[in-house]
Design an enzyme around this catalytic site. Structure first.
Site: not given
Ligand code: HEM
Ligand code: FES
Lengths: 179, 427
Positions: A143-144
C-alpha cells in the site's frame, strides 16, 4: 429582608434548580447512550472465535502459512538459519520500534505475527518465497511501501510499529494455539 | 410560523387548508415572491441541483435497499443480482452510484462559489457552517455507501480509513474496535454501515432544511457581493429563478444521464467488482475521486514531529496525516473569521482573486496526486514532496494569506448598487 433581596435570592435558587435539573438530564442522557454505544463493541460470539489451533508440521523451512484469526491474517513463518541469524544480529538501538528477536519469538524457527501492516492495515506481501519481500527479506507492504525484516520488525516506510505478535503457545511440537 | 397576516387564496379548498395550516402562504412567501438578487450567474444553480440530487439519492437508495442484503456472505451477490436480475436494477444502481459522483461535482462547485464570492461573510456565517456540516455528512455517507457492495475496494478502503482512528493516542485502538465491532472490518461492520448509510441522508435532509432556513433569513449573496438595497435590485423567485434553476438542472442532468448510460463505470474502480478478500490487499488502493485531494494531504505527511535531536515523537507521521486531513475541512468552519476583509466578492479583490484561483488549481492538483501510487516520482522527485508543497499552499492560503489580506488588501472600486452595476454598460 427587602423586596429586591428577596427577588435576588429567589433567582439564585431558581438558577440552582435549573442547573441541577439540566445536569441530571445530561447524566441521564449519557447513561441511556452508554449501553447503545457499548452494543457496538465486539459481541460474545465474535469474541468466542478468538482462539484457533494450527498444525504447523506441514510448513517447509523458508515458507510461511497465513491463517485466519479474529478476521485477520496471521503469518506463521518457518525461518531459515540465515533468516534467524539476520534477525538476531540487528542492532536494536537503530530500530524505530526497538525489540530484540528474542522478545518476538518463543522458538527461533517459528515467527508468528499478525499480518496487518501497522500503518493503515493492508496485508504485506512476502509470506510465499515467490513474493517480493522488501529490502530486509521479511515482508513488503504494497500500500505505501513499508519494509519489514525477518522478525516482522518495521525497518523502512511509513508504518510506525513492528508487526504485532499475538498471544500463542505451543501445545505440542506441531500444534500451536493462537489467542 | 402561524402568526402574521395571510392573504386569501382564490381556490376555496386551498384557502380552507391554508387557514388551518398556512403551508401555501409559506411556499408563496419563500419560493413565490421571495426577493432574489437579479444578477445571479450560473454558479447560483447548484443549490437547487443539490436538493434535486439528494432526493434522487434517497429514492434510488430506498429501492436498492429493498433488494440489498447487508451480510458479508451475501452482499456482493445481492448487488450483482440487482445488476443482472432485478427489473431495472442496473439502472437504479447506476443512477445511485454515479449520483454520488454528481452530487460531489455539484457540492464542490457550490462550495467554491461560496468562497469566491465571499458568501461565508456576515451575516451568512451560520448558513456557511451548516453547509460545512452537510459536506462532512455527505463524505461520511458516501464513504459508508461505498463499503456496501463488499468488493475489494469496499473492504480495503474501509480498512485503511477506519484505521486512521488508531492514530489517536491512548483511545485510538479502542475506537477502531468499537467502529468495527470486531477485530477487522467484517460482518458487524457491514451491518452497522448499512444502518448508518440508510440514516445519514435523512440527517442531511434535516440539516439542509436548517441551511435553507438560514438562507431565507439573510437572503442570497450575489456575484457582486453587495447587499440588495430595495426592489430595484431584486426579482421575485418565481418565475425568474424557478425557470433559471430548471434550465440549469436540465443541463446538469444531461451530463449525468450521459455518464449513467454510456460510461457508468468510468468514475469507479474496477477492483470493486472483485469480491472482498480479507487475505489479499489490492496492489493500489485509491478512494473514490471525490476524496482524492484530502487523501493526498493525508499521505503528504510522512515525517514524525518530535523534540529535535531526541527520539521523542510528539506527533507521529500517521497522526500528523490524520490531523492535516481533518483540519483541511474543519478550517472552513472558521473561514468567516480568518477572512475579515470588508469586501465579499473576489471580483473587487484583485489579490484574493488570484490566490483563490491558485487554490483551486492547487486543490485539483492534490486530487491528481491522490490517485498516484505512493512511490511514484515526477522528474525523479517523489510525489510526496509535491503533495507536501500543495498541502502547504492550501494551509498558507487559509491561515496566513487570508488574515494578512484582510488587513492590507486594497479593493477595487465598487458600484453603488446591484441595479446600477447591471444596468450601466460595460458590465
Ligand atoms: C446522501 C445521499 C447518498 C449518497 C452520497 C450515497 C452514496 C452511495 C455510494 C457511493 C454507494 C456505492 C455504490 C456502488 O459502488 O455500488 C452507495 C450504495 C448504496 N446505497 Fe447509497 N447514498 C446515499 C443515499 C442512500 C439512501 C437514502 C439509501 C437507502 C434508503 C441508500 C442505499 C444504498 C444501498 C442499498 C447501496 C448498496 C447497493 C449498491 O452498491 O449499489 N443510499 N450509496
Ligand atoms: S498500510 Fe502498509 S504501508 Fe500503509
Amino acid at each position: 429582608m427587602t423586596d429586591t433581596a428577596d427577588k435576588a435570592d429567589n433567582e439564585n435558587r431558581r438558577d440552582f434548580l435549573q442547573l441541577t435539573a439540566a445536569g441530571m438530564g445530561a447524566v441521564g442522557a449519557v447513561a441511556a447512550a452508554a449501553p447503545l454505544v457499548n452494543s457496538l463493541n465486539p459481541a460474545a460470539d465474535t469474541l468466542a472465535l478468538s482462539t484457533i489451533e494450527v498444525d504447523i508440521s506441514g510448513i517447509p523451512v523458508g515458507e510461511s502459512r497465513t491463517v485466519f484469526w479474529q478476521g485477520k491474517p496471521v503469518f506463521i513463518r518457518h525461518r531459515t538459519e540465515e533468516e534467524i541469524k539476520e534477525a538476531q544480529d540487528v542492532d536494536v538501538s537503530a530500530l524505530s520500534d526497538k525489540q530484540t528477536d528474542e522478545e518476538r519469538v518463543q522458538k527461533p524457527e517459528w515467527l508468528i505475527a499478525v499480518g496487518i501492516c501497522t500503518h493503515l492495515g493492508c496485508v504485506p506481501n512476502g509470506s510465499k518465497s515467490t513474493e517480493p519481500r522488501g529490502e530486509y527479506g521479511g515482508w513488503l507492504c504494497p500500500c505505501h511501501g513499508s519494509h519489514y525484516d525477518t522478525s516482522g520488525r518495521i525497518r523502512k516506510g511509513p508504518a510506525p510499529k513492528n508487526l504485532p505478535v499475538p498471544k500463542y503457545e505451543f501445545i505440542s511440537d506441531t500444534v500451536v494455539k493462537i489467542g | 410560523m402561524g402568526s402574521g397576516t395571510r392573504e386569501k387564496f382564490d381556490n376555496p379548498v386551498v384557502d380552507w387548508v391554508d387557514e388551518r395550516l398556512p403551508i401555501f402562504t409559506l411556499m408563496q412567501r419563500e419560493y413565490g415572491v421571495f426577493p432574489t438578487p437579479k444578477n445571479f450567474n450560473y454558479f447560483w444553480n447548484f443549490g437547487a441541483i443539490l436538493m434535486f440530487m439528494l432526493v434522487v439519492m434517497i429514492v434510488t437508495g430506498l429501492f436498492l435497499a429493498m433488494h440489498y442484503t447487508a451480510n458479508t456472505e451475501l452482499a456482493f451477490d445481492a448487488v450483482e443480482r440487482i445488476m443482472r436480475d432485478v427489473n431495472g436494477g442496473w439502472l437504479m444502481r447506476y443512477i445511485h452510484m454515479n449520483g454520488a459522483s454528481f452530487f460531489f461535482i455539484a457540492v464542490y462547485l457550490h462550495i467554491f462559489r461560496g468562497m469566491y464570492y465571499g458568501s461565508y461573510k456576515a451575516p451568512r456565517e451560520i448558513l456557511w457552517i451548516l453547509g460545512v456540516v452537510i459536506f462532512l455528512l455527505m463524505m461520511g455517507t458516501a464513504f459508508i455507501g461505498y463499503v456496501l457492495p463488499w468488493g475489494q475496494m469496499s473492504l480495503w478502503g474501509a480498512t485503511v480509513i477506519t484505521n486512521l482512528f488508531s492514530a489517536i493516542p491512548v483511545v485510538g485502538e479502542y475506537i477502531v474496535t468499537l467502529l468495527w465491532g470486531g477485530f477487522s472490518v467484517d460482518n458487524p461492520t457491514l451491518t452497522r454501515f448499512f444502518a448508518l448509510h440508510f440514516l445519514l441522508p435523512f440527517v442531511i435532509f434535516a440539516v439542509v432544511f436548517l441551511h435553507v432556513w438560514a438562507l431565507h433569513v439573510t437572503g442570497s449573496n450575489n456575484p457582486l457581493g453587495i447587499d440588495t438595497k430595495g426592489p430595484q435590485d431584486t426579482l421575485p423567485f418565481h418565475p425568474y429563478y424557478t425557470m433559471k434553476d430548471t434550465f440549469g438542472l436540465i443541463v446538469f442532468l444531461i451530463a449525468y444521464a450521459a455518464v449513467i448510460f454510456f460510461f457508468p463505470n468510468s468514475l469507479g474502480h474496477p477492483d470493486n467488482y472483485i469480491p472482498a478478500d480479507p487475505l489479499v490487499t489490492p496492489a493500489h488502493i485509491v478512494p473514490e475521486w471525490y476524496f482524492l485531494p484530502f487523501y493526498a494531504m493525508l499521505r503528504a505527511i510522512t515525517f514524525d514531529i518530535g523534540v529535535p535531536f531526541t527520539d521523542i515523537v510528539i506527533i507521529s507521521a500517521k497522526l500528523g496525516g490524520v490531523i492535516v486531513m481533518f483540519s483541511s475541512i474543519l478550517i472552513w468552519v472558521v473561514l468567516p473569521w480568518l477572512d475579515s476583509h470588508p469586501i465579499r466578492s473576489a471580483k473587487y479583490r484583485p489579490i484574493f482573486q488570484k490566490l483563490i484561483l491558485i487554490l483551486l488549481v492547487d486543490f485539483i492538483f492534490l486530487g491528481y496526486l491522490g490517485a498516484e501510487a505512493a512511490d511514484a516520482k515526477y522528474f525523479g522527485i517523489p510525489v510526496n514532496y509535491f503533495g507536501l508543497a500543495a498541502t502547504a499552499y492550501y494551509f498558507l492560503f487559509f491561515l496566513v494569506f487570508l488574515p494578512v489580506l484582510s488587513k492590507l488588501e486594497k479593493g477595487r472600486e465598487m458600484p453603488p448598487s446591484i441595479n446600477e452595476a447591471v444596468t450601466s454598460k460595460g458590465h
